[in-house]
Write a protein that holds these residues in place. Sequence first.
Motif, PDB file in Angstrom:
ATOM      1  N   TRP A  21      -0.564  10.825   9.207  1.00  0.00           N
ATOM      2  CA  TRP A  21      -0.375  10.590  10.726  1.00  0.00           C
ATOM      3  C   TRP A  21       0.784   9.868  11.188  1.00  0.00           C
ATOM      4  O   TRP A  21       1.455  10.156  12.327  1.00  0.00           O
ATOM      5  N   LEU A  22       1.267   9.036  10.149  1.00  0.00           N
ATOM      6  CA  LEU A  22       2.547   7.974  10.728  1.00  0.00           C
ATOM      7  C   LEU A  22       3.417   8.956  10.386  1.00  0.00           C
ATOM      8  O   LEU A  22       4.539   8.732  11.336  1.00  0.00           O
ATOM      9  N   GLU A  23       3.591  10.064   9.542  1.00  0.00           N
ATOM     10  CA  GLU A  23       4.615  10.867   9.255  1.00  0.00           C
ATOM     11  C   GLU A  23       4.699  11.784  10.498  1.00  0.00           C
ATOM     12  O   GLU A  23       5.808  12.088  11.094  1.00  0.00           O
ATOM     13  N   HIS A  24       3.654  12.257  11.198  1.00  0.00           N
ATOM     14  CA  HIS A  24       3.748  13.056  12.430  1.00  0.00           C
ATOM     15  C   HIS A  24       4.376  12.100  13.306  1.00  0.00           C
ATOM     16  O   HIS A  24       5.179  12.541  14.191  1.00  0.00           O
ATOM     17  N   ALA A  25       4.073  10.944  13.768  1.00  0.00           N
ATOM     18  CA  ALA A  25       4.504  10.223  14.587  1.00  0.00           C
ATOM     19  C   ALA A  25       5.958   9.879  14.562  1.00  0.00           C
ATOM     20  O   ALA A  25       6.681   9.584  15.561  1.00  0.00           O
ATOM     21  N   ALA A  26       6.438   9.504  13.174  1.00  0.00           N
ATOM     22  CA  ALA A  26       7.722   9.384  12.946  1.00  0.00           C
ATOM     23  C   ALA A  26       8.799  10.521  12.827  1.00  0.00           C
ATOM     24  O   ALA A  26       9.992  10.488  13.116  1.00  0.00           O
ATOM     25  N   GLY A  27       8.187  11.838  12.657  1.00  0.00           N
ATOM     26  CA  GLY A  27       8.884  12.650  12.569  1.00  0.00           C
ATOM     27  C   GLY A  27       9.742  13.133  11.267  1.00  0.00           C
ATOM     28  O   GLY A  27      10.501  14.120  11.329  1.00  0.00           O
ATOM     29  N   ARG A  28       9.147  12.512  10.248  1.00  0.00           N
ATOM     30  CA  ARG A  28       9.709  12.952   8.817  1.00  0.00           C
ATOM     31  C   ARG A  28       8.787  12.401   7.785  1.00  0.00           C
ATOM     32  O   ARG A  28       8.110  11.470   8.088  1.00  0.00           O
ATOM     33  N   PRO A  29       9.070  12.742   6.605  1.00  0.00           N
ATOM     34  CA  PRO A  29       8.117  12.342   5.294  1.00  0.00           C
ATOM     35  C   PRO A  29       8.538  10.868   5.105  1.00  0.00           C
ATOM     36  O   PRO A  29       9.796  10.232   5.413  1.00  0.00           O
ATOM     37  N   LEU A  30       7.595  10.032   4.638  1.00  0.00           N
ATOM     38  CA  LEU A  30       7.618   8.638   4.539  1.00  0.00           C
ATOM     39  C   LEU A  30       7.280   8.332   3.010  1.00  0.00           C
ATOM     40  O   LEU A  30       6.482   9.166   2.466  1.00  0.00           O
ATOM     41  N   ASP A  31       7.497   7.236   2.581  1.00  0.00           N
ATOM     42  CA  ASP A  31       7.385   6.995   1.180  1.00  0.00           C
ATOM     43  C   ASP A  31       6.299   5.808   1.472  1.00  0.00           C
ATOM     44  O   ASP A  31       6.447   4.743   1.967  1.00  0.00           O
ATOM     45  N   PRO A  32       5.076   5.956   0.848  1.00  0.00           N
ATOM     46  CA  PRO A  32       4.008   4.882   1.111  1.00  0.00           C
ATOM     47  C   PRO A  32       4.474   3.322   0.592  1.00  0.00           C
ATOM     48  O   PRO A  32       4.291   2.557   1.379  1.00  0.00           O
ATOM     49  N   ALA A  33       4.999   3.385  -0.410  1.00  0.00           N
ATOM     50  CA  ALA A  33       5.615   2.087  -1.070  1.00  0.00           C
ATOM     51  C   ALA A  33       6.434   1.542   0.064  1.00  0.00           C
ATOM     52  O   ALA A  33       6.394   0.121   0.325  1.00  0.00           O
ATOM     53  N   GLN A  34       7.292   2.214   0.541  1.00  0.00           N
ATOM     54  CA  GLN A  34       8.536   1.685   1.528  1.00  0.00           C
ATOM     55  C   GLN A  34       7.671   1.246   2.689  1.00  0.00           C
ATOM     56  O   GLN A  34       7.875   0.223   3.505  1.00  0.00           O
ATOM     57  N   VAL A  35       6.879   2.252   3.209  1.00  0.00           N
ATOM     58  CA  VAL A  35       6.183   1.862   4.500  1.00  0.00           C
ATOM     59  C   VAL A  35       5.377   0.563   4.320  1.00  0.00           C
ATOM     60  O   VAL A  35       5.209  -0.279   5.323  1.00  0.00           O
ATOM     61  N   SER A  36       4.568   0.108   3.269  1.00  0.00           N
ATOM     62  CA  SER A  36       3.690  -0.964   2.943  1.00  0.00           C
ATOM     63  C   SER A  36       4.658  -2.151   2.708  1.00  0.00           C
ATOM     64  O   SER A  36       4.505  -3.112   3.199  1.00  0.00           O
ATOM     65  N   ARG A  37       5.873  -2.038   2.289  1.00  0.00           N
ATOM     66  CA  ARG A  37       6.953  -3.127   2.290  1.00  0.00           C
ATOM     67  C   ARG A  37       7.426  -3.254   3.791  1.00  0.00           C
ATOM     68  O   ARG A  37       7.397  -4.648   4.108  1.00  0.00           O
ATOM     69  N   TRP A  38       7.641  -2.465   4.646  1.00  0.00           N
ATOM     70  CA  TRP A  38       8.100  -2.933   5.860  1.00  0.00           C
ATOM     71  C   TRP A  38       6.811  -3.342   6.670  1.00  0.00           C
ATOM     72  O   TRP A  38       7.465  -4.427   7.503  1.00  0.00           O
ATOM     73  N   LEU A  39       5.775  -2.943   6.686  1.00  0.00           N
ATOM     74  CA  LEU A  39       4.622  -3.695   7.136  1.00  0.00           C
ATOM     75  C   LEU A  39       4.372  -5.014   6.747  1.00  0.00           C
ATOM     76  O   LEU A  39       4.161  -5.949   7.459  1.00  0.00           O
ATOM     77  N   THR A  40       4.781  -5.119   5.438  1.00  0.00           N
ATOM     78  CA  THR A  40       4.309  -6.634   4.879  1.00  0.00           C
ATOM     79  C   THR A  40       5.482  -7.535   5.518  1.00  0.00           C
ATOM     80  O   THR A  40       5.190  -8.768   5.716  1.00  0.00           O
ATOM     81  N   GLU A  41       6.743  -7.121   5.605  1.00  0.00           N
ATOM     82  CA  GLU A  41       7.919  -7.912   6.175  1.00  0.00           C
ATOM     83  C   GLU A  41       7.594  -7.989   7.694  1.00  0.00           C
ATOM     84  O   GLU A  41       7.857  -9.203   8.285  1.00  0.00           O
ATOM     85  N   ALA A  42       6.627  -7.234   8.400  1.00  0.00           N
ATOM     86  CA  ALA A  42       6.367  -7.375   9.797  1.00  0.00           C
ATOM     87  C   ALA A  42       5.409  -8.491  10.089  1.00  0.00           C
ATOM     88  O   ALA A  42       4.971  -8.816  11.069  1.00  0.00           O
ATOM     89  N   GLY A  43       4.634  -9.030   8.785  1.00  0.00           N
ATOM     90  CA  GLY A  43       3.639  -9.955   9.107  1.00  0.00           C
ATOM     91  C   GLY A  43       2.323  -9.414   8.783  1.00  0.00           C
ATOM     92  O   GLY A  43       1.294 -10.002   8.942  1.00  0.00           O
ATOM     93  N   ALA A  44       2.025  -7.942   8.585  1.00  0.00           N
ATOM     94  CA  ALA A  44       0.625  -7.317   8.355  1.00  0.00           C
ATOM     95  C   ALA A  44       0.484  -7.211   6.920  1.00  0.00           C
ATOM     96  O   ALA A  44       1.263  -7.433   6.068  1.00  0.00           O
ATOM     97  N   ARG A  45      -0.639  -7.040   6.598  1.00  0.00           N
ATOM     98  CA  ARG A  45      -1.172  -6.821   5.229  1.00  0.00           C
ATOM     99  C   ARG A  45      -1.430  -5.329   5.238  1.00  0.00           C
ATOM    100  O   ARG A  45      -2.360  -4.808   5.863  1.00  0.00           O
TER     101      ARG A  45
END
Length: 667
Positions: free
Chosen positions: A7-31
Amino acid sequence: MRVPLSWLEHAAGRPLDPAQVSRWLTEAGARADTSTDRTLEVTAPPGRPHLASVRGLAAEIRGRLGLPPPSTEPPPLPTGIDIAVAEDAEGPVARVAAARVRLPTVPLPPAPEKGWLHAAGAPLTGTVADLLAYVALETGQPLGAVPDRPLPPDGPHLRYAPAPGEETGGQPRHPDPAPVLRAGDRVLALPARYEHTEPPPTGPADVLLYTVWPPPGAHGTAPTRPPASGDPGRCDRAIARAVELAAAWGQGTVEAAGAAGLPPRPPRTLVLRTEDIRHAIDPTLTPDETLALVRRVARGARHGAAGTVHAVVPPERPDLERPGPFLAEAARLRGHHTLPRRLPPALGAPARDPAAQLRRAAAEAAVRRGLQQISTPVLRPRNAPLAHLGTAPGTGPVRVHGRAGLRDLCLRASLLPGVLDVAARSLRHTGAAHHFETGPVLRSAAPGDENQRLTAVLSGPVAEPSLLDPEPRPAAFADLLGLVHLLGTALGRGTPDLAPLTAPPPHPASPPSVLDPAASFTILLGGRAAGWAGLVHPDAAESAGAPPARIYCADLDLDALQELPPVHPRVRLPPAATLPAFHVTVVVTDTTPVAEVLRTVAEAGATARRLVRVEDVYRGERLAPGRLALTVRAHFENPAATPVRAERRRRRGAVLDALRDRGWEGR
């Protein structure tokens, strides 16, 4: 909230790495926790409600990828539904939005959306509830749907449940006062409990879609207040998105819509200076790069006049309505680890103060020597002992007129009176005085005519008792000489010399009456007088109140030292270690080339030719005519660290064998 990565790949328009997305969201303050089935379990922090929806997560990921956030502007809807919201003394407490939609068929989600809902853990019912669950996950706003029966003329109402014992018109009682959404006598929903009194339609029908903001979580008598980090307009966006999907999935048509309560937040435009963006994020940013960076956060950004950027803050991000948090968000979306690790260029580097550095170096050297730094008063009574010291010839001390009891004071013209006062008290109480002071003294009555000096005193024991000296060793002139040499070396002005004090000192701050002429000297650095050192005269020590003791004193003119060129210390390389060697005597004819003999010794002895040389030549009666004896010394390197005697014996034996092979006599 469970969100599938597809779902997030469809919204972003490109493939995503789960570990990288998790790291981005953690830096944003989310768990953010990843699982094996390509899903993310995201828990949004309280201060960032936009991360509690797929649209907010997509905006965060697109910002990390350098893309603008997705547009959430709702399409216009027809009016026709009047909604009333209960008010208290402070005004509306919430916002309600609703739309009447005619569904000829059940709006079933397509295959991709159906897979996303299943991966997110939403139960698939084949009814309008699937559409509501999809919109709730996408926008973060829960919705409800009921069969569209005729509404009263004034439309739905949001009011509070009646108190216990009050008539309810045949409707269920609600013991806790909480918001209740009604349509006449019909109770549609209990927003505080996320409960709907009627199930969603299961087939083609006319439905009423509704939603209430904020998602109430408070119970009790206090009315529900909107949180500080939300936007009432997300009700309108959620209803508009539900209508859009109903038309796409079930060929539905909207007949009427309406909203009431707190007004949506209007978009706010921030005016940011390009220089502020560069200073906060990266000084090397170009104007186009600055605009692209701002567009990662704002949905609309453009260049303004006089080096500014106009940015439209998303209404669902009230935490970015000031320039500081906006720039912090832009820097975070760019990536903390990608920011340059250097400070922005300064407008002007702070000027170095060589005089202050010299004073600091002198104080540090004196402290390393074991002296204690002191600070004495600048004002002294004119009738104090030794107050006349340092007065320049032909000028009187500067008088200071103050309050009663502080009159008839003069500014010090020497550091020595104050230092001697401290030394006298220290000698009386401890029996030793090891002190120094640095500071300005007057040279004349002209304002600002000052001289920076260092004055030090040594008296009393300077060494602890030991087995060799049972009594503590008192200070001697050698200790004063060592202090002077240490100061000269530490200040980088060379090694000081001492000249006899046969004439008045060349500077006004050291009158000859203070010193014992037989044990005082002028300090010379670079051939220039830079101070004095010696023994304080007993009469001067007695005037200062010191007990009978030898007081050695040194005074340096730091301003004079500042004018001298620095002397850089010379580094003396240690001599190279001598290589081991062996000797051999070779008897050859006087026609044999000496170079051939040396080459033979070098090759047989496994050493370099340059390390072999002739030390002695003998011709005499002990040799036959036409013959001579060469004494050869051969040095060699021993990288294997073999015992030297054994290595010398082995190499010499190899050389003697080589000489015999050549027909030469060796011994």
